[in-house]
Design a protein around this motif. Structure first.
Motif: not given
Length: 254
Positions: A226-245
């Motif tokens: 679960i950690y591996r899955i969640c951290y992968f998606f968290l990283f993707i979401v973080g990159i998306k927010l950095l790009f949008d912001g």
């Protein structure tokens, strides 16, 4: 009330993940919740909708881990957290939504990198007023703005290698108090308008479901997977927010 289907597509898993973390399954993955909801609405509104739901989660977590908490750590962490909340209530009002998106994105990405690359400590650390006060203040600050106090507290508590239930009980007590205190500045800033409260009420039934699901899965499913899955998606979401912001801030200031 928010009626956008995409919002609920983001909010439902965000709340369940937050609840599962409070139930002891997944630990710091709760940090994904506000970034995930921020894909559909502003981070400020996402935080306002989440706070009443978190109070319900806190109540369920306190009952689940009742009597299991570390008093010395709580006495050290909470004063620092109050300072952090005060600083957050002052500082976050001067940040634009794009700057908050960048802040969330940075926290999300750094949290993932820390999880993936941090060296393992061979020796357990003890209770520390200096470290506990510092990380408590950081947790209060990040918890005020984006409900991301878990990573800073984990930075302090995890190296102590507390027994799992004692760790989660200590976290439950800490965040229950922190979230109640946050009601004051949130109310003063007008965060609890009709739309946010009604949306929170609609999502509220997911709160105990998530916590009890996390408590159940704690002993049933491989937490590492679960950690591996969640951290992968968290990283993707973080990159998306950095790009949008970053894109929004560039358009505004340049």
């Amino acid at each position: 009330m928010i009626i956008d289907p995409f919002f609920y597509l983001c909010a439902v898993p965000a709340i369940l993940i937050f609840g599962m973390a409070k139930g002891g399954f997944g630990g710091g993955i709760a940090v994904v919740s506000v970034p995930l909801m921020s894909l559909a609405i502003s981070p400020i509104q996402a935080a306002a909708i989440l706070l009443p739901i978190l109070l319900v989660m806190d109540a369920v977590a306190l009952w689940s881990f009742r009597g299991q908490w570390d008093r010395p750590n709580i006495k050290i962490l909470l004063p620092g957290a109050v300072i952090g909340i005060v600083l957050g209530s002052i500082g976050f009002r001067y940040l634009s939504e794009d700057m908050i998106r960048i802040l969330i994105g940075v926290i999300a990405v750094l949290f993932c990198l820390n999880y993936w690359f941090k060296p393992s400590s061979a020796k357990a650390q003890g209770v520390s007023i200096i470290r506990g006060g510092f990380w408590g203040a950081v947790a209060g600050f990040t918890s005020f703005g984006i409900h991301a106090g878990g990573p800073p507290v984990n930075m302090y508590l995890l190296p102590q290698r507390l027994e799992k239930s004692l760790l989660m009980g200590t976290m439950a007590i800490f965040f229950a108090v922190v979230n109640v205190i946050k009601l004051i500045p949130y109310s003063l800033q007008g965060s609890f308008d009709h739309t946010n409260l009604l949306t929170a009420a609609v999502l509220m039934p997911l709160a105990p479901v998530g916590v009890r699901l996390g408590f159940y899965l704690l002993h049933k499913v491989s937490e590492k997977t679960i950690y591996r899955i969640c951290y992968f998606f968290l990283f993707i979401v973080g990159i998306k927010l950095l790009f949008d912001g970053g894109q929004g801030a560039w358009s505004t200031y340049f």
